[in-house]
Design an enzyme around this catalytic site. Structure first.
Site, PDB file in Angstrom:
ATOM      1  CD  GLU A   1     -15.030   8.495  16.420  1.00  0.00           C
ATOM      2  OE1 GLU A   1     -13.904   8.201  16.917  1.00  0.00           O
ATOM      3  OE2 GLU A   1     -16.312   8.903  17.052  1.00  0.00           O
TER       4      GLU A   1
ATOM      5  CG  ASP B   1     -19.361   8.769  19.814  1.00  0.00           C
ATOM      6  OD1 ASP B   1     -19.186   9.656  20.725  1.00  0.00           O
ATOM      7  OD2 ASP B   1     -18.261   8.488  19.217  1.00  0.00           O
TER       8      ASP B   1
ATOM      9  CG  ASP C   1     -11.382   5.964  19.452  1.00  0.00           C
ATOM     10  OD1 ASP C   1     -12.352   6.083  19.146  1.00  0.00           O
ATOM     11  OD2 ASP C   1     -10.862   5.587  20.785  1.00  0.00           O
TER      12      ASP C   1
ATOM     13  NE  ARG D   1     -10.136  14.502  17.055  1.00  0.00           N
ATOM     14  CZ  ARG D   1      -9.487  14.821  17.987  1.00  0.00           C
ATOM     15  NH1 ARG D   1      -8.251  15.178  17.768  1.00  0.00           N
ATOM     16  NH2 ARG D   1      -9.650  14.370  19.177  1.00  0.00           N
TER      17      ARG D   1
ATOM     18  CG  ASP E   1     -15.991   5.954  18.599  1.00  0.00           C
ATOM     19  OD1 ASP E   1     -15.256   5.241  17.696  1.00  0.00           O
ATOM     20  OD2 ASP E   1     -15.576   6.833  19.230  1.00  0.00           O
TER      21      ASP E   1
ATOM     22  CE  LYS F   1     -14.123   4.902  21.734  1.00  0.00           C
ATOM     23  NZ  LYS F   1     -13.499   5.851  22.381  1.00  0.00           N
TER      24      LYS F   1
HETATM   25  N1  BES Z   1     -16.354   9.263  21.074  1.00  0.00           N
HETATM   26  C1  BES Z   1     -15.075   9.363  21.877  1.00  0.00           C
HETATM   27  C2  BES Z   1     -15.085  10.137  23.129  1.00  0.00           C
HETATM   28  C3  BES Z   1     -15.746   9.845  24.197  1.00  0.00           C
HETATM   29  C4  BES Z   1     -15.051   9.160  25.327  1.00  0.00           C
HETATM   30  C5  BES Z   1     -17.197  10.104  24.410  1.00  0.00           C
HETATM   31  C6  BES Z   1     -15.666   8.923  26.140  1.00  0.00           C
HETATM   32  C7  BES Z   1     -17.843   9.733  25.512  1.00  0.00           C
HETATM   33  C8  BES Z   1     -17.201   9.184  26.481  1.00  0.00           C
HETATM   34  C9  BES Z   1     -14.243   9.856  20.657  1.00  0.00           C
HETATM   35  O1  BES Z   1     -14.353   9.228  19.465  1.00  0.00           O
HETATM   36  C10 BES Z   1     -12.648   9.289  21.090  1.00  0.00           C
HETATM   37  O2  BES Z   1     -12.567   8.195  21.061  1.00  0.00           O
HETATM   38  N2  BES Z   1     -11.861  10.223  21.228  1.00  0.00           N
HETATM   39  C11 BES Z   1     -10.684   9.852  21.365  1.00  0.00           C
HETATM   40  C12 BES Z   1      -9.559  10.947  20.757  1.00  0.00           C
HETATM   41  C13 BES Z   1      -8.173  10.501  20.643  1.00  0.00           C
HETATM   42  C14 BES Z   1      -7.886   9.242  19.759  1.00  0.00           C
HETATM   43  C15 BES Z   1      -7.331  11.515  20.398  1.00  0.00           C
HETATM   44  C16 BES Z   1     -10.199   9.821  23.062  1.00  0.00           C
HETATM   45  O3  BES Z   1     -10.731  10.883  23.682  1.00  0.00           O
HETATM   46  O4  BES Z   1      -9.803   8.945  23.566  1.00  0.00           O
HETATM   47 ZN    ZN Z   2     -16.448   9.116  18.997  1.00  0.00          ZN
HETATM   48 MN    MN Z   3     -13.663   7.424  18.941  1.00  0.00          MN
END
Ligand code: BES
Ligand code: ZN
Ligand code: MN
Length: 492
Positions: free
Chosen positions: A344, A283, A342, A346, A265, A272
């Site tokens: 993704e 992920d 990001d 959900r 991811d 990111k």
């Molecule tokens: N895979 C990430 C969440 C994550 C963050 C997992 C840190 C493990 C460690 C997820 O896909 C993500 O990027 N979520 C975003 C959502 C936001 C854009 C609404 C997040 O948590 O920043």
């Molecule tokens: Zn993710």
């Molecule tokens: Mn993500």
């Protein structure tokens, strides 16, 4: 690791190391040290009196050629305060012994059973402690792994299901390490294709049916959400389905285990920051945990039908990638406005839940490294639990408690819905920063419809950032024991 019971008197048990634990206050008397012959204990009392043996949690005292024993070494592990001792602490004590001894080149040990009910936890804990995330280190090993564990009864009669308990411990410990191996793989060695291959091999080995959908089928079935995320990657997406369908199981429930399988991811166009992007090789931890749980139940054989569903893809930026502002049509027919590429997880889970229901699942649990926000709320210690159906949530929480995994329910509530409304589509894929773990969970839940559903956000718990005396840092396999417990409870 070979595991067996030993029944000779403790004094006559020949082995590289005999392991006991003692409690704070009277470490030479209280705990399984109490089972040692008087001659050995006299010696330990002297150590206690000079303050070298305290019983403090995870203190290791190693004695060579111990008086009164046939064992080459005696290891006394501190178990802390006896009032606080429970099966969680027991596991940690076993793990500490395992890691301490292997670090000294000892390949196996005999654990003195305090009580027969310990068997499962001891076997499991020793296996988990023997895991290291160093697969790609060329000088790996140095002989520093365990190859045998003995459970010493000292001649006392075993409880009737002791052999079965040993087997359960082995099955669950091995399954959790399988999950950890998968999570640990870097993204170049764990593409969606390779994840599917690993799933197929596991299913074949344990006699389960496995079906892999590729790009053509994913498009054909109109999985527009999974497809959108996969668009940016050169690696073809996969939808993995593993079926555990035991003879004699009731027709219902059919439990759907859905695991997020993002093999990398990057965030996509909503890229990111670089600093810790490498961590996003993990992920797919939700998917790996589902596969591990399926491996375990295929051997434990609870009479309950289970279908594992893993949407697997990378999330990358490219000229073909999905973009903020795009509107996509999910398999369910619901349209989604992408506000952040990001978010993704959900999106791919939307189609996976729809597909699981179409395959006949009547109760759903999804596991996902869904949000950074859950880590803000619960840290790396506790998994976030979400769901509308309190009965189903309570079953999962009860299973977590018996399995010794920390989980905590966070709310879902109609009032959060406005946060992920879209001005042009049915839903938006982000709900802003406030309550981010909740809106992420609720977005996924929108695709469960009336089917009982629980969401486990393992973004914090999937990985241990620090080493402990009883485990390495790295992938944890958190959630697997809860799933296995839940499924065996359901069948009972
Ligand atoms: N895979 C990430 C969440 C994550 C963050 C997992 C840190 C493990 C460690 C997820 O896909 C993500 O990027 N979520 C975003 C959502 C936001 C854009 C609404 C997040 O948590 O920043
Ligand atoms: Zn993710
Ligand atoms: Mn993500």
């Amino acid at each position: 690791m070979k595991t067996e019971f030993r029944h000779e008197p403790l004094s006559q048990l020949a082995c590289p190391a005999l392991v006991v634990y003692g409690f704070e206050g009277s470490p030479a008397a209280k705990g399984s040290v109490g089972r040692l012959p008087a001659e050995t204990r006299g010696f330990l009392e002297e150590l206690q009196s000079v303050g070298e043996l305290t019983g403090r949690a995870f203190e290791c005292t190693l004695i060579h050629l111990p008086a009164g024993l046939a064992a080459t070494r005696l290891l006394i592990v501190g178990a802390g305060k006896s009032e606080k001792f429970n099966s969680r602490q027991l596991r940690h004590v076993v793990g500490t012994a395992a890691r301490y001894l292997r670090g000294r080149g000892v390949r196996g040990f005999a654990w003195v059973l305090g009580e027969a009910a310990e068997v499962e936890a001891v076997v499991e804990a020793a296996l988990l402690a023997d895991f290291d995330p160093d697969r790609y280190r060329t000088e790996r090993d140095n002989g520093k792994h365990l190859d045998h564990l003995e459970l010493a009864t000292g001649g006392e009669a075993l409880v009737p299901d002791a052999e079965a308990a040993l087997e359960r411990g082995r099955v669950i410990g091995e399954a959790q390490n399988f999950t950890r191996e998968l999570v640990n793989e870097p993204a170049n060695r764990m593409t969606p294709t390779l994840l599917a291959t690993r799933a197929e091999a596991m299913a074949a080995r344990f006699g389960m049916e496995c079906q892999i959908l590729g790009p053509a089928e994913i498009q054909g079935l109109k999985m527009g959400a999974l497809w959108a995320v996969a668009q940016g990657s050169e690696e073809p997406a996969r939808m993995v389905v593993v079926r555990y369908w035991p003879e004699g199981a009731p027709e219902q429930p059919v439990v759907g285990l859905i695991g997020k399988g993002i093999t990398f991811d990057s965030g996509g166009i909503s890229l990111k920051p670089g600093e810790s992007m490498h961590e996003m090789k993990t992920d797919m931890a939700g998917g790996a945990t589902v596969l591990g749980a399926m491996q375990a139940i295929a051997q434990l054989k609870p009479k309950v039908r289970v279908i594992g569903v893993i949407p697997a893809t990378e999330n990358l930026p490219s000229g073909k990638a999905y973009k903020p502002g795009d509107v996509i049509t999910s398999m369910s027919g619901k349209t989604i406005e992408i506000l952040n590429t990001d978010a993704e997880g959900r999106v791919v889970l939307a189609d996976a839940l729809t597909f699981a229901k179409q395959l006949g699942c009547t109760a759903l649990i999804d596991l996902a490294t869904l949000t950074g926000a859950v880590t803000t709320a619960l840290g790396n210690i506790t998994t976030g639990v979400f769901g509308w159906n309190q009965e189903w949530v309570d079953r999962v929480l009860a299973a977590a408690r018996t399995a010794g995994e920390k989980m905590w329910q966070l709310p879902v509530d109609e009032d959060y819905r406005d946060q992920y409304k879209s001005t042009i589509a049915d839903l938006a894929n982000t709900g802003g920063r406030p309550g981010g773990a909740i809106t992420g969970a609720m977005f996924v839940g929108e695709f469960a419809g009336d089917t009982p559903w629980v969401h486990l956000d393992i973004a914090g718990t999937r990985w241990a950032n620090d080493e402990k005396p009883y485990r390495s840092k790295g992938p944890t396999g958190h959630g697997l024991r809860t799933l296995v417990r839940l499924l065996t409870d359901l069948a009972a």
